[in-house]
Design an enzyme around this catalytic site. Structure first.
Site, PDB file in Angstrom:
ATOM      1  N   GLU A  17       0.826  -1.208   0.000  1.00  0.00           N
ATOM      2  CA  GLU A  17       0.000   0.000   0.000  1.00  0.00           C
ATOM      3  C   GLU A  17       0.862   1.261   0.000  1.00  0.00           C
ATOM      4  O   GLU A  17       1.873   1.326   0.691  1.00  0.00           O
ATOM      5  CB  GLU A  17      -0.895  -0.021   1.252  1.00  0.00           C
ATOM      6  CG  GLU A  17      -1.814   1.154   1.392  1.00  0.00           C
ATOM      7  CD  GLU A  17      -2.841   0.988   2.530  1.00  0.00           C
ATOM      8  OE1 GLU A  17      -3.148  -0.158   2.921  1.00  0.00           O
ATOM      9  OE2 GLU A  17      -3.309   2.019   3.033  1.00  0.00           O
ATOM     10  N   GLU A  35      -2.362  11.075   2.687  1.00  0.00           N
ATOM     11  CA  GLU A  35      -3.516  11.376   3.524  1.00  0.00           C
ATOM     12  C   GLU A  35      -3.433  12.821   4.000  1.00  0.00           C
ATOM     13  O   GLU A  35      -2.381  13.272   4.473  1.00  0.00           O
ATOM     14  CB  GLU A  35      -3.553  10.419   4.731  1.00  0.00           C
ATOM     15  CG  GLU A  35      -4.098   9.064   4.316  1.00  0.00           C
ATOM     16  CD  GLU A  35      -3.611   7.892   5.133  1.00  0.00           C
ATOM     17  OE1 GLU A  35      -2.524   7.979   5.743  1.00  0.00           O
ATOM     18  OE2 GLU A  35      -4.304   6.870   5.137  1.00  0.00           O
TER      19      GLU A  35
END
Ligand SMILES: *[C@@H]1O[C@H](CO)[C@@H](O)[C@H](O)[C@H]1NC(C)=O
Ligand SMILES: *[C@@H]1O[C@H](CO)[C@@H](O)[C@H](O)[C@H]1NC(C)=O
Ligand SMILES: *[C@@H]1O[C@H](CO)[C@@H](O)[C@H](O)[C@H]1NC(C)=O
Ligand SMILES: *[C@@H]1O[C@H](CO)[C@@H](O)[C@H](O)[C@H]1NC(C)=O
Ligand SMILES: *[C@@H]1O[C@H](CO)[C@@H](O)[C@H](O)[C@H]1NC(C)=O
Ligand SMILES: *[C@@H]1O[C@H](CO)[C@@H](O)[C@H](O)[C@H]1NC(C)=O
Ligand SMILES: *[C@@H]1O[C@H](CO)[C@@H](O)[C@H](O)[C@H]1NC(C)=O
Ligand SMILES: *[C@@H]1O[C@H](CO)[C@@H](O)[C@H](O)[C@H]1NC(C)=O
Ligand SMILES: *[C@@H]1O[C@H](CO)[C@@H](O)[C@H](O)[C@H]1NC(C)=O
Length: 367
Positions: free
Chosen positions: A122, A126
């Site tokens: 991943e 963010e």
């Protein structure tokens, strides 16, 4: 340049956003192949966009809360439990992802995009809605939530204006680039310690600060979300995704190591490639008609009952419609049909009124 690489800040609560499940984990099982992007996807959203192309994007939450304007695609949440998530139907096997966006403001609100593989490698970006000075980068290998790889990068008002967030992902290194400046570089490491398997792209908005979230998540998100201050809106102006492989239809795991060298691919035109090229087929049919000389149009228009033209438009339009599922393209094709038909009728009417001298047509006009 308004966003600059600065201090990586030490982190205590960093693993809350990791994806921990996958439909089939190739480290443990033999899984279906992944559809490849195998080309470049490049989309700038505007008021004329009606929806995310459903052949390329699966909106798994909050589809009705995506609104398009000339600022881009607005992803809106306004109440506890709301989120908007779109995930690509295709995978990239290294490459670049460039998202020009303005994150949502609001304490605890997270605007995000992630690259996510079947074995839970991943790569994340963010942006906390309550922090106007920093954005967070993060990554995981094999979904290992004991890894703490988050870092924060100084960024000037990610909720106040659009910035260019680019991920450059190769076999050698992984870079987060903000407005043209490399904010972070992670060098290659072994499988499990460096993301290296075909990944889909996800983007969206959610409330890490919702009172229903675990304490650690609320803390990580920057505090409790006050829904009375909503709605909260993330604006995605454009997305450009370049798969490092071209002319590739699919990716598969050759073994259970999760090592990039075990990934096999099949060459050919991917479904995504075909889908992206269909859009230009509509344009090229329209161009073909409008580029015809007046004589040729008259030639077509004068053909008995307009049969020839109807065959010409009909055949191409039919082929396009037949292969197309998105509402938007369907609407475009219908409009194309109407416009072309209207134009044909106009020519035929003018001809009927004798507006065109017979000598201006019929002498070697070909189409
Ligand atoms: C693989 O399977 C083992 C046991 O069956 C399990 O403990 C482990 O969590 C699985 N690993 C992954 C990555 O799913
Ligand atoms: C991406 O799309 C934008 C807007 O449609 C266009 O201006 C730009 O040239 C495209 N870039 C590439 C590499 O296709
Ligand atoms: C879209 O996502 C949903 C939920 O994850 C899933 O059940 C469905 O199979 C996906 N569809 C496609 C076309 O990927
Ligand atoms: C923004 O994030 C940085 C890095 O984690 C942190 O030092 C700072 O306190 C945060 N500011 C706010 C307002 O949360
Ligand atoms: C997960 O990461 C931690 C920290 O790097 C490491 O100690 C642990 O061995 C890893 N677990 C697995 C299953 O690889
Ligand atoms: C990505 O990294 C590669 C290898 O370092 C480099 O050649 C390429 O220019 C980079 N692309 C972008 C968009 O920065
Ligand atoms: C966004 O940043 C990347 C990486 O620096 C760059 O290659 C790209 O041209 C930028 N995009 C725009 C639209 O400026
Ligand atoms: C949540 O965190 C706060 C402050 O860190 C603490 O006072 C509170 O007890 C925690 N609540 C729970 C349910 O853990
Ligand atoms: C794409 O792959 C197919 C299947 O291997 C091959 O026939 C074709 O020549 C390739 N096209 C290009 C442009 O490389």
């Amino acid at each position: 340049m308004s966003c600059l690489i600065l201090l990586p800040v030490a982190l205590l609560v960093a693993s809350v956003a990791a994806q921990t499940s996958t439909d089939c984990n190739p480290l443990n099982a033999t899984c279906p192949i992944d559809a490849a992007l195998g080309t470049t996807y490049n989309s700038t959203f505007s008021a004329s966009t009606t929806e995310l192309n459903t052949d390329l994007w699966n909106v798994t939450a909050g589809g009705e809360a995506i609104q398009f304007s000339d600022n881009g695609a607005a992803l809106v949440i306004s109440a506890s439990g709301d989120s908007v998530t779109a995930q690509s139907t295709f995978y990239m096997n290294f490459g670049t992802v460039e998202i020009i966006m303005q994150a949502a403001a609001g304490q605890g609100i997270i605007s995000t995009f992630n690259l996510l593989s079947d074995d839970l490698d991943e790569i994340d970006l963010e942006i906390m809605g309550g922090n106007e000075s920093y954005v967070e980068s993060n990554w995981y290998g094999h979904g290992n939530t004991s890894q703490f790889n988050a870092k924060y990068h100084a960024c000037d008002g990610p909720q106040l204006k659009t910035h260019n967030y680019t991920i450059n992902w190769t076999k050698e290194q992984l870079e987060w680039i903000i407005d043209g400046t490399v904010a972070r570089t992670v060098p290659y490491a072994a499988s499990g310690l460096y993301p290296q398997t075909p990944s889909m792209l996800k983007f969206g908005i959610w409330a890490g600060g919702d009172s229903s979230e675990p304490n650690g998540t609320i803390e990580w998100a920057g505090g409790l979300t006050d829904w009375s201050k909503g709605p909260f809106t993330m604006i995605v102006q454009s997305i450009k995704i370049t798969d490092a492989s071209t002319n590739t239809t699919s990716y598969a795991y050759g073994d259970q190591t999760g090592d990039y060298s075990s990934i096999t691919s099949v060459s050919g035109e991917s479904e995504a490639y075909k889908q992206l090229n269909k859009q230009s087929t509509v344009e090229s049919v329209a161009k073909k008609w409008s580029s015809l000389s007046t004589g040729a149009k008259i030639g077509i228009a004068s053909a008995v009952g307009g049969t020839l033209l109807i065959a010409f438009i009909g055949l191409t339009t039919f082929c396009i419609i037949q292969r197309r599922r998105g509402k938007r393209e369907r609407a475009a094709a219908d409009q194309q049909w109407d416009e072309n038909t209207a134009e044909l009728m106009a020519y035929r009417n003018r001809m009927a009124k004798g507006e065109f001298a017979v000598s201006s047509m019929g002498h070697g006009e070909k189409f």
